[in-house]
Design an enzyme around this catalytic site. Structure first.
Site, PDB file in Angstrom:
ATOM      1  N   ALA B  19       0.829  -1.214   0.000  1.00  0.00           N
ATOM      2  CA  ALA B  19       0.000   0.000   0.000  1.00  0.00           C
ATOM      3  C   ALA B  19       0.860   1.259   0.000  1.00  0.00           C
ATOM      4  CB  ALA B  19      -0.934   0.001   1.205  1.00  0.00           C
ATOM      5  N   LEU B  80      -5.337  -6.524   0.340  1.00  0.00           N
ATOM      6  CA  LEU B  80      -5.594  -7.472   1.433  1.00  0.00           C
ATOM      7  C   LEU B  80      -5.062  -8.857   1.089  1.00  0.00           C
ATOM      8  CD1 LEU B  80      -9.307  -6.414   1.993  1.00  0.00           C
ATOM      9  CD2 LEU B  80      -7.381  -5.891   3.519  1.00  0.00           C
ATOM     10  N   HIS B  85     -10.210 -11.255  -0.459  1.00  0.00           N
ATOM     11  CA  HIS B  85     -10.556 -10.467  -1.651  1.00  0.00           C
ATOM     12  C   HIS B  85     -12.042 -10.547  -1.983  1.00  0.00           C
ATOM     13  CE1 HIS B  85      -6.307  -9.987  -3.607  1.00  0.00           C
ATOM     14  NE2 HIS B  85      -6.365  -9.550  -2.370  1.00  0.00           N
ATOM     15  N   LYS B 103      -2.966  -8.453  -6.761  1.00  0.00           N
ATOM     16  CA  LYS B 103      -2.938  -9.832  -7.261  1.00  0.00           C
ATOM     17  C   LYS B 103      -2.397 -10.762  -6.173  1.00  0.00           C
ATOM     18  CE  LYS B 103       1.307  -9.453  -7.163  1.00  0.00           C
ATOM     19  NZ  LYS B 103       2.165 -10.262  -6.341  1.00  0.00           N
TER      20      LYS B 103
END
Lengths: 378, 378
Positions: B19, B80, B85, B103
């Site tokens: 992130a 996450l 997901h 991914k």
């Protein structure tokens, strides 16, 4: 350069295209001299000599047998179709000629074993014609790979070996004829692929081989393109290096894949990934240029902060070569022959062992294909 | 740059390491702005904001749900663990948030289909986090590959995707935890491997997939290293291009192989061999440097006379990039979102289709492993 009468006298059996390259290599090799050429007719031999500007001192023969029987010939180079290798290599060995044999060495391992047995029992040197093994770049890569810090243990290898054959080649070349080079691209290009993978693995045989379900054949059933994988399951290969605390993640395995094809643009790249470093070569089989060849070495690499780049760049390592690799091959062969002839040395077992392992794996790939891509355990 | 109120407002759900890279990418993207960050606790969100020097205008939330429910958030980025997901991507879509999903997109295709269905029925854009697809180098390679003279038809592809995980990573990272990222290296690195192979094949699905009998797992059964091959048997894929007289050698096939591993030195190379040209890239996933990335293009190549070199050298093609690839990804995503939001455009189906095909092939690799390395036909 050795004294003229010290030079190893090489006779070439057959006037294949590749023989032209070897004529030049022999002329460049200080320890060897081209002594004789034999073809199926004296006209062909004369025409070959003329086209390649050979010295008039080179003996020209209208048969293969005359080369093999010439008492002044020390060693033969055999660029014959693979199906003829066993016959002529065995005959040459029985005539006490050292044997430099074009690849693939044989159609299968039993044939190669006949050749190697004949060479061994007649105490002559055997070497196959894989030239890239003699380039100083190959030794330079080996140096890096044997450094545990710089390379570590072998993780994976991939090798492409392809060229784009002309319609004429696909129609008539000996390498696509079932009675001449029955292994097709697997024999021709696969010899380099398997050879370089085994080289990268330090000539430890894989525990299993499996061909990929992608084989293209011509109408006669000769392979034009194929791929395979080789697996080393180190749990089944005792190796104290790998049982150390430095390798705490069993089961540890190594995988290699290769693709060879007569139907694609020229490629001969090799990617070798180790635990601590990796090597990438673009032109392993035949360097782009004669004087110098390169490879990329990537030492232990991490990402920079935020993963927006690499901490170290691949380093391009350039290795110069005073002689072309094929001349270095002839030189190595000739120096071994001279050692046997003049100093009573034994033939160097390294070269037949390399060829034998290569053939053994080629056979396993072929068997896997024949078994419908089943794994073959070695 | 878009007017401030025209910029797409992105909320980040989860403070994973990746992130941080996306925060920077969003700040570099003229069409996007970082609007909110949510973590499982407000302290974590504050700490993340502080560590990354985020503007005080960024809203900080102590839960994921608050980001999803924030009516001012246009789109979410979800870094996450994969097991979360489906839950959060579906929730976000139902709240009409466009979804940029790290991914691997999902643990399997049924999960991904739930996500894509939610995005489609809520008319929000979906895109997975494969950044390399957005680098201008990727388009430059595609240009060459679509030129029949320069590249021709696709013969083979090989992709390595490895990095040397630290003991801490192997011990505790989410990517090796069965309940978080159950696909391990296959999901993480395999997403890039399969994605780039499909990209090279123009997103035509392979006819079969087979895992190679070399899988290394940790004690919890999560994949740390694996390899597979993808085969396109064009006899089974109608394609007028390949039925022309230019391709006179049936049966014509294409093969791709890949190796991914957490246990090897960093590698992310791609070799693509066509009938008339070939491409080699060293650093596909993350370029070595941000400003410029390269690849080697080898046009139709023959040997020079006597086969002692190449007729043409590989050409190093350098492609500069004004923005890092992750910012270009955000920019592409944001411009699609803006088109939907302001101009009533439909979501671009290209991106979910790419993700779906990638997931479908990943699933096939996993199935082949589970079936003892049997071929899986698609």
């Amino acid at each position: 350069m050795a004294d003229e009468d010290e030079r190893v006298r090489i006779g070439i059996v057959g006037c294949a295209e590749i023989a032209r390259k070897l004529c030049r290599a022999i002329s460049l090799s200080p320890s060897a001299t081209l002594w004789a050429i034999g073809s199926r007719s004296i006209d062909k031999a004369r025409s070959f000599a003329h086209q390649n500007g050979l010295s008039s001192s080179v003996r020209l023969y209208g048969s293969y047998m005359e080369v093999v029987e010439d008492p002044d010939v020390d060693a033969v180079y055999l660029p014959l179709p693979t199906s003829l290798h066993v016959q002529w290599a065995v005959l040459a060995a029985r005539h006490k000629k050292h044997v430099l044999l074009e690849k693939p060495a044989a159609l299968d391992l039993p044939q190669l074993d006949q050749i190697l047995e004949a060479c061994s029992s007649n105490r002559v040197q055997f070497m196959d014609g894989a030239m890239w093994l003699h380039h100083p770049r190959t030794s330079r890569m080996r140096e890096l790979m044997t450094d545990p810090q710089l390379f570590g243990h072998l993780n994976s290898v991939h090798r492409n070996s392809t060229f784009c054959a002309t319609p004429e080649f696909l129609d008539g070349n000996i390498r696509v004829k079932p009675d001449l080079d029955g292994l097709g691209a697997l024999g021709d290009l696969g010899w380099y692929s398997v050879g370089s993978i085994l080289w990268a693995a330090g000539y430890r045989l894989p525990t299993s081989v499996v061909a990929l379900p992608q084989v293209t054949c011509n109408s006669a059933g000769v392979i034009l393109a194929c791929s395979a994988s080789l697996i080393w399951d180190w749990r089944r290969v005792p190796n104290p290096d790998l049982d150390s605390p430095r390798h705490p993640h069993p089961p540890y395995q190594t995988v290699a894949t290769f693709h060879c094809s007569f139907l694609a643009n020229l490629s001969m790249d090799l990617a070798i990934i180790g635990s601590n470093g990796s090597i990438h070569v673009m032109d392993l089989t035949i360097p782009i240029e004669e004087q110098s060849a390169s490879f990329d070495f990537t030492p232990a690499t991490k990402f920079v902060e935020l993963h927006i780049g690499w901490s170290t760049k691949p380093e391009r390592i350039q290795v110069s070569s005073e002689l072309p690799q094929e001349a270095l091959m002839v030189e190595e062969f000739a120096s071994l022959v001279r050692g046997i002839k003049r100093s009573g040395c034994q033939p160097d077992s390294k070269w037949p062992e390399i060829s034998r392992k290569t053939q053994l794996v080629l056979d396993a790939v072929k068997k896997s294909i024949d078994l419908g891509y089943a794994p073959v355990h070695l």
